[in-house]
Design a protein around this motif. Structure first.
Motif, PDB file in Angstrom:
ATOM      1  N   PRO A  75       0.838  -1.207   0.000  1.00 59.13           N
ATOM      2  CA  PRO A  75       0.000   0.000   0.000  1.00 59.13           C
ATOM      3  C   PRO A  75       0.869   1.251   0.000  1.00 59.13           C
ATOM      4  CG  PRO A  75      -0.735  -1.549   1.667  1.00 59.13           C
ATOM      5  CD  PRO A  75       0.549  -2.088   1.101  1.00 59.13           C
ATOM      6  N   GLY A  76       0.497   2.223  -0.788  1.00 57.91           N
ATOM      7  CA  GLY A  76       1.289   3.443  -0.889  1.00 57.91           C
ATOM      8  C   GLY A  76       2.298   3.371  -2.006  1.00 57.91           C
ATOM      9  N   LEU A  82       9.316   6.981  -1.726  1.00 56.19           N
ATOM     10  CA  LEU A  82      10.175   8.045  -2.247  1.00 56.19           C
ATOM     11  C   LEU A  82       9.963   9.367  -1.501  1.00 56.19           C
ATOM     12  CD1 LEU A  82      10.076   7.371  -6.090  1.00 56.19           C
ATOM     13  CD2 LEU A  82      11.997   7.041  -4.521  1.00 56.19           C
ATOM     14  N   ILE A  83       8.716   9.668  -1.169  1.00 52.74           N
ATOM     15  CA  ILE A  83       8.438  10.884  -0.393  1.00 52.74           C
ATOM     16  C   ILE A  83       9.117  10.798   0.972  1.00 52.74           C
ATOM     17  CG2 ILE A  83       6.605  12.178   0.787  1.00 52.74           C
ATOM     18  CD1 ILE A  83       4.783  11.437  -1.619  1.00 52.74           C
ATOM     19  N   ALA A  84       9.002   9.648   1.627  1.00 52.83           N
ATOM     20  CA  ALA A  84       9.620   9.483   2.941  1.00 52.83           C
ATOM     21  C   ALA A  84      11.141   9.524   2.863  1.00 52.83           C
ATOM     22  CB  ALA A  84       9.151   8.173   3.569  1.00 52.83           C
ATOM     23  N   VAL A  85      11.722   8.929   1.825  1.00 53.79           N
ATOM     24  CA  VAL A  85      13.187   8.968   1.664  1.00 53.79           C
ATOM     25  C   VAL A  85      13.642  10.401   1.411  1.00 53.79           C
ATOM     26  CG1 VAL A  85      15.078   8.297   0.134  1.00 53.79           C
ATOM     27  CG2 VAL A  85      13.465   6.579   0.928  1.00 53.79           C
ATOM     28  N   THR A  88      13.435  12.295   4.634  1.00 57.81           N
ATOM     29  CA  THR A  88      14.492  11.871   5.558  1.00 57.81           C
ATOM     30  C   THR A  88      15.836  12.462   5.164  1.00 57.81           C
ATOM     31  OG1 THR A  88      13.297   9.814   5.958  1.00 57.81           O
ATOM     32  CG2 THR A  88      15.610   9.855   6.587  1.00 57.81           C
ATOM     33  N   VAL A  89      16.158  12.435   3.878  1.00 60.98           N
ATOM     34  CA  VAL A  89      17.432  12.996   3.416  1.00 60.98           C
ATOM     35  C   VAL A  89      17.460  14.502   3.652  1.00 60.98           C
ATOM     36  CG1 VAL A  89      18.816  13.454   1.352  1.00 60.98           C
ATOM     37  CG2 VAL A  89      17.898  11.168   1.753  1.00 60.98           C
ATOM     38  N   GLY A  90      16.371  15.188   3.312  1.00 60.77           N
ATOM     39  CA  GLY A  90      16.310  16.631   3.532  1.00 60.77           C
ATOM     40  C   GLY A  90      16.434  16.999   4.999  1.00 60.77           C
ATOM     41  N   LEU A  91      15.740  16.276   5.847  1.00 67.28           N
ATOM     42  CA  LEU A  91      15.819  16.533   7.278  1.00 67.28           C
ATOM     43  C   LEU A  91      17.228  16.290   7.810  1.00 67.28           C
ATOM     44  CD1 LEU A  91      14.217  17.275   9.854  1.00 67.28           C
ATOM     45  CD2 LEU A  91      13.774  14.828  10.131  1.00 67.28           C
ATOM     46  N   HIS A  92      17.866  15.240   7.301  1.00 70.03           N
ATOM     47  CA  HIS A  92      19.219  14.944   7.765  1.00 70.03           C
ATOM     48  C   HIS A  92      20.214  16.010   7.293  1.00 70.03           C
ATOM     49  CE1 HIS A  92      22.400  12.587   9.472  1.00 70.03           C
ATOM     50  NE2 HIS A  92      23.087  12.727   8.356  1.00 70.03           N
ATOM     51  N   LEU A  93      20.067  16.472   6.067  1.00 72.10           N
ATOM     52  CA  LEU A  93      20.956  17.531   5.582  1.00 72.10           C
ATOM     53  C   LEU A  93      20.741  18.831   6.351  1.00 72.10           C
ATOM     54  CD1 LEU A  93      20.809  16.894   1.737  1.00 72.10           C
ATOM     55  CD2 LEU A  93      22.700  16.388   3.305  1.00 72.10           C
ATOM     56  N   TRP A  94      19.513  19.064   6.802  1.00 72.44           N
ATOM     57  CA  TRP A  94      19.200  20.284   7.537  1.00 72.44           C
ATOM     58  C   TRP A  94      19.669  20.204   8.987  1.00 72.44           C
ATOM     59  CZ3 TRP A  94      14.049  21.281  10.218  1.00 72.44           C
ATOM     60  CH2 TRP A  94      14.003  22.580  10.729  1.00 72.44           C
TER      61      TRP A  94
END
Length: 117
Positions: A75-76, A82-85, A88-94
């Motif tokens: 499901p999904g 891809l949205i979650a990845v 996650t990458v954006g949050l980690h870079l920030w």
């Protein structure tokens, strides 16, 4: 002996059961203590130091690839993964915090899979 028949199936002896459980207990304790005992031999190892650097990244790559490949029939689908990845990458870079990145990325993925898609 009254304890031998209390709660045990027919033909099961309490003394044999306790011996087996005692053996399992000893093996479990030894296996859990073994890595700590072996650590003194590997503390100065260049291989262990290198693995300590590259293993976290390698494990994360394997988990991300597993999530993306396994999400095609879930499901999904790939979209939620891809949205979650990306989140996650954006949050980690920030924030530069692996704990928050993994925690919030996983939470977003769960929300997307269960309530959005």
């Amino acid at each position: 002996m009254i304890l031998a028949s209390a709660g045990l199936p027919e033909g099961v002896d309490l003394s044999n059961t306790l011996l087996i459980l005692g053996g399992i207990c000893v093996v479990t304790v030894v296996l859990r203590a073994l890595p700590f005992a072996a650590m003194k031999f590997f503390r100065e190892s260049a291989l262990v130091a290198w693995l300590g650097i590259v293993m976290p990244v390698g494990v994360m790559i394997v988990l991300v690839m597993y999530t993306l490949v396994d999400s095609t029939d879930k499901p999904g689908g790939v979209g939620a993964a891809l949205i979650a990845v990306a989140f996650t990458v954006g949050l980690h870079l920030w924030k530069r915090s692996a704990t928050w990145s993994i925690l919030l990325g996983t939470a977003l993925y769960v929300v997307l899979v269960n309530w959005v898609f």
